[in-house]
Write a protein that holds these residues in place. Structure first.
Motif, PDB file in Angstrom:
ATOM      1  N   PRO A 147      51.914  33.540  19.930  1.00 55.97           N
ATOM      2  CA  PRO A 147      51.690  33.730  21.369  1.00 55.97           C
ATOM      3  C   PRO A 147      52.928  33.491  22.227  1.00 55.97           C
ATOM      4  CG  PRO A 147      50.630  31.721  20.577  1.00 55.97           C
ATOM      5  CD  PRO A 147      51.069  32.477  19.368  1.00 55.97           C
ATOM      6  N   LYS A 148      53.871  32.690  21.735  1.00 49.42           N
ATOM      7  CA  LYS A 148      55.098  32.432  22.503  1.00 49.42           C
ATOM      8  C   LYS A 148      55.849  33.725  22.760  1.00 49.42           C
ATOM      9  CE  LYS A 148      59.521  29.954  22.257  1.00 49.42           C
ATOM     10  NZ  LYS A 148      60.337  28.985  21.482  1.00 49.42           N
ATOM     11  N   HIS A 149      56.001  34.552  21.742  1.00 42.88           N
ATOM     12  CA  HIS A 149      56.735  35.804  21.899  1.00 42.88           C
ATOM     13  C   HIS A 149      55.968  36.788  22.783  1.00 42.88           C
ATOM     14  CE1 HIS A 149      59.033  34.164  18.522  1.00 42.88           C
ATOM     15  NE2 HIS A 149      59.956  35.051  18.802  1.00 42.88           N
ATOM     16  N   THR A 150      54.642  36.748  22.726  1.00 51.95           N
ATOM     17  CA  THR A 150      53.851  37.600  23.616  1.00 51.95           C
ATOM     18  C   THR A 150      54.078  37.211  25.066  1.00 51.95           C
ATOM     19  OG1 THR A 150      52.148  37.756  21.905  1.00 51.95           O
ATOM     20  CG2 THR A 150      51.523  38.441  24.108  1.00 51.95           C
ATOM     21  N   ALA A 151      54.077  35.917  25.342  1.00 44.18           N
ATOM     22  CA  ALA A 151      54.309  35.429  26.702  1.00 44.18           C
ATOM     23  C   ALA A 151      55.711  35.788  27.181  1.00 44.18           C
ATOM     24  CB  ALA A 151      54.102  33.916  26.762  1.00 44.18           C
ATOM     25  N   ILE A 152      56.697  35.667  26.310  1.00 48.40           N
ATOM     26  CA  ILE A 152      58.068  36.006  26.673  1.00 48.40           C
ATOM     27  C   ILE A 152      58.180  37.499  27.000  1.00 48.40           C
ATOM     28  CG2 ILE A 152      60.430  36.209  25.782  1.00 48.40           C
ATOM     29  CD1 ILE A 152      59.920  33.600  24.231  1.00 48.40           C
ATOM     30  N   ASN A 153      57.531  38.336  26.200  1.00 45.94           N
ATOM     31  CA  ASN A 153      57.596  39.773  26.434  1.00 45.94           C
ATOM     32  C   ASN A 153      56.940  40.149  27.756  1.00 45.94           C
ATOM     33  OD1 ASN A 153      56.323  42.807  25.626  1.00 45.94           O
ATOM     34  ND2 ASN A 153      58.435  42.414  25.013  1.00 45.94           N
ATOM     35  N   ASP A 154      55.802  39.534  28.067  1.00 49.74           N
ATOM     36  CA  ASP A 154      55.159  39.793  29.354  1.00 49.74           C
ATOM     37  C   ASP A 154      56.015  39.290  30.507  1.00 49.74           C
ATOM     38  OD1 ASP A 154      52.884  41.280  28.902  1.00 49.74           O
ATOM     39  OD2 ASP A 154      51.627  39.556  28.464  1.00 49.74           O
ATOM     40  N   THR A 155      56.723  38.193  30.286  1.00 58.03           N
ATOM     41  CA  THR A 155      57.617  37.674  31.321  1.00 58.03           C
ATOM     42  C   THR A 155      58.760  38.648  31.587  1.00 58.03           C
ATOM     43  OG1 THR A 155      57.097  35.393  30.691  1.00 58.03           O
ATOM     44  CG2 THR A 155      59.107  35.746  31.964  1.00 58.03           C
ATOM     45  N   ILE A 156      59.284  39.265  30.530  1.00 58.66           N
ATOM     46  CA  ILE A 156      60.336  40.275  30.697  1.00 58.66           C
ATOM     47  C   ILE A 156      59.812  41.433  31.542  1.00 58.66           C
ATOM     48  CG2 ILE A 156      61.707  42.020  29.471  1.00 58.66           C
ATOM     49  CD1 ILE A 156      61.906  40.002  27.152  1.00 58.66           C
ATOM     50  N   TRP A 157      58.597  41.909  31.224  1.00 58.47           N
ATOM     51  CA  TRP A 157      57.990  42.994  31.993  1.00 58.47           C
ATOM     52  C   TRP A 157      57.883  42.612  33.477  1.00 58.47           C
ATOM     53  CZ3 TRP A 157      52.317  45.106  31.025  1.00 58.47           C
ATOM     54  CH2 TRP A 157      52.074  46.159  31.923  1.00 58.47           C
ATOM     55  N   THR A 158      57.328  41.446  33.739  1.00 60.23           N
ATOM     56  CA  THR A 158      57.119  41.030  35.125  1.00 60.23           C
ATOM     57  C   THR A 158      58.436  40.795  35.849  1.00 60.23           C
ATOM     58  OG1 THR A 158      55.008  40.020  34.500  1.00 60.23           O
ATOM     59  CG2 THR A 158      55.971  39.340  36.595  1.00 60.23           C
ATOM     60  N   CYS A 159      59.426  40.229  35.174  1.00 65.05           N
ATOM     61  CA  CYS A 159      60.726  39.960  35.807  1.00 65.05           C
ATOM     62  C   CYS A 159      61.434  41.261  36.191  1.00 65.05           C
ATOM     63  CB  CYS A 159      61.611  39.131  34.884  1.00 65.05           C
ATOM     64  SG  CYS A 159      61.138  37.398  34.764  1.00 65.05           S
ATOM     65  N   VAL A 160      61.439  42.247  35.292  1.00 61.72           N
ATOM     66  CA  VAL A 160      62.042  43.541  35.619  1.00 61.72           C
ATOM     67  C   VAL A 160      61.310  44.169  36.797  1.00 61.72           C
ATOM     68  CG1 VAL A 160      62.478  45.880  34.771  1.00 61.72           C
ATOM     69  CG2 VAL A 160      62.849  43.923  33.261  1.00 61.72           C
ATOM     70  N   GLN A 161      59.984  44.059  36.781  1.00 55.34           N
ATOM     71  CA  GLN A 161      59.162  44.596  37.871  1.00 55.34           C
ATOM     72  C   GLN A 161      59.516  43.933  39.196  1.00 55.34           C
ATOM     73  OE1 GLN A 161      54.959  44.392  36.993  1.00 55.34           O
ATOM     74  NE2 GLN A 161      54.400  44.473  39.141  1.00 55.34           N
ATOM     75  N   VAL A 162      59.624  42.607  39.205  1.00 50.99           N
ATOM     76  CA  VAL A 162      59.927  41.865  40.427  1.00 50.99           C
ATOM     77  C   VAL A 162      61.316  42.211  40.947  1.00 50.99           C
ATOM     78  CG1 VAL A 162      60.370  39.565  41.361  1.00 50.99           C
ATOM     79  CG2 VAL A 162      58.346  39.962  39.959  1.00 50.99           C
ATOM     80  N   ILE A 163      62.291  42.288  40.037  1.00 48.08           N
ATOM     81  CA  ILE A 163      63.666  42.585  40.442  1.00 48.08           C
ATOM     82  C   ILE A 163      63.754  43.937  41.156  1.00 48.08           C
ATOM     83  CG2 ILE A 163      65.973  43.149  39.549  1.00 48.08           C
ATOM     84  CD1 ILE A 163      65.443  41.013  37.372  1.00 48.08           C
ATOM     85  N   ILE A 164      63.005  44.918  40.674  1.00 48.10           N
ATOM     86  CA  ILE A 164      63.044  46.241  41.307  1.00 48.10           C
ATOM     87  C   ILE A 164      62.135  46.300  42.528  1.00 48.10           C
ATOM     88  CG2 ILE A 164      62.778  48.715  40.914  1.00 48.10           C
ATOM     89  CD1 ILE A 164      63.216  48.230  37.966  1.00 48.10           C
TER      90      ILE A 164
END
Length: 211
Positions: A147-164
């Protein structure tokens, strides 16, 4: 050392897994909420109605895809690691196929329909494959890496989304309602590429057939 004071490694592992699972759901929900807020701010009443229709269609597609792709994969934990990875590759391949087929159908609907609804389905045609693949990879990461890697991957998605999203929401430049949807899907595509690199796999048509 007093009796019972020793730490139980299994219980600690389960606790960490539960914490990462909660974090994953929180990050994923935050990204979806941000999309809805951004779209609502940018849309007229009719435009937001069209956005809601497209998003509702997406959730129906996502739930159906999970039933065919992700849920069967989650039942394979008792198998050998090599077989689990092979099945995960098959599930991602099936998700890619479903995404392309649904995207093609959405493009047809978008070209036939008029106004905001038609435009919305045209945008969703390109977004759908990326989001479905990323979602299938979330489950693949969960079963292979934890689950750690799943959470990290979702965080990457959300961070890219927020930055744009941020410059758009601060009115530094104008973005339409479905422009936000496109950014959301593009961010999912970035997270999907990262997940594929972590898992060292790629969608293969034959793997999907075997799955």
């Amino acid at each position: 050392m007093a009796v019972g004071s020793q730490r139980n490694p299994l219980r600690s592992t389960h606790a960490r897994g539960f914490a990462w699972g909660i974090s994953d759901q929180a990050v994923s929900s935050a990204g979806n909420l941000l999309l809805t807020i951004a779209a609502a701010r940018a849309a007229s009443a009719s435009g937001f109605g069209a956005f809601t229709l497209v998003l509702a269609t997406h959730y129906i597609v996502l739930t159906s895809a999970r039933a065919f792709v992700s849920m069967p994969l989650m039942m394979t934990t008792a198998r050998a690691p090599e077989e689990i990875k092979r099945l995960a590759q098959g599930s991602v391949s099936v998700a890619t196929t479903i995404g392309v087929l649904v995207g093609a159908a959405s493009l047809c609907v978008g070209l036939i329909a008029s106004g905001p609804i038609g435009y919305g389905f045209i945008v969703y045609a390109f977004v759908c494959p990326m989001v479905l693949v990323q979602d299938s990879l979330r489950f693949a990461l969960q079963i292979i890496k934890g689950p750690k890697h799943t959470a990290i991957n979702d965080t990457i998605w959300t961070c890219v989304q927020v930055i744009i999203f941020l410059p758009c929401m601060l009115r530094l430049w104008s973005v339409s309602t479905f422009g936000y949807l496109a950014i959301w899907g593009f961010s999912a595509g970035v997270a999907a590429i990262v997940a594929l690199l972590i898992l060292r796999m790629r969608p293969i048509w034959r793997a999907g057939i075997r799955f």
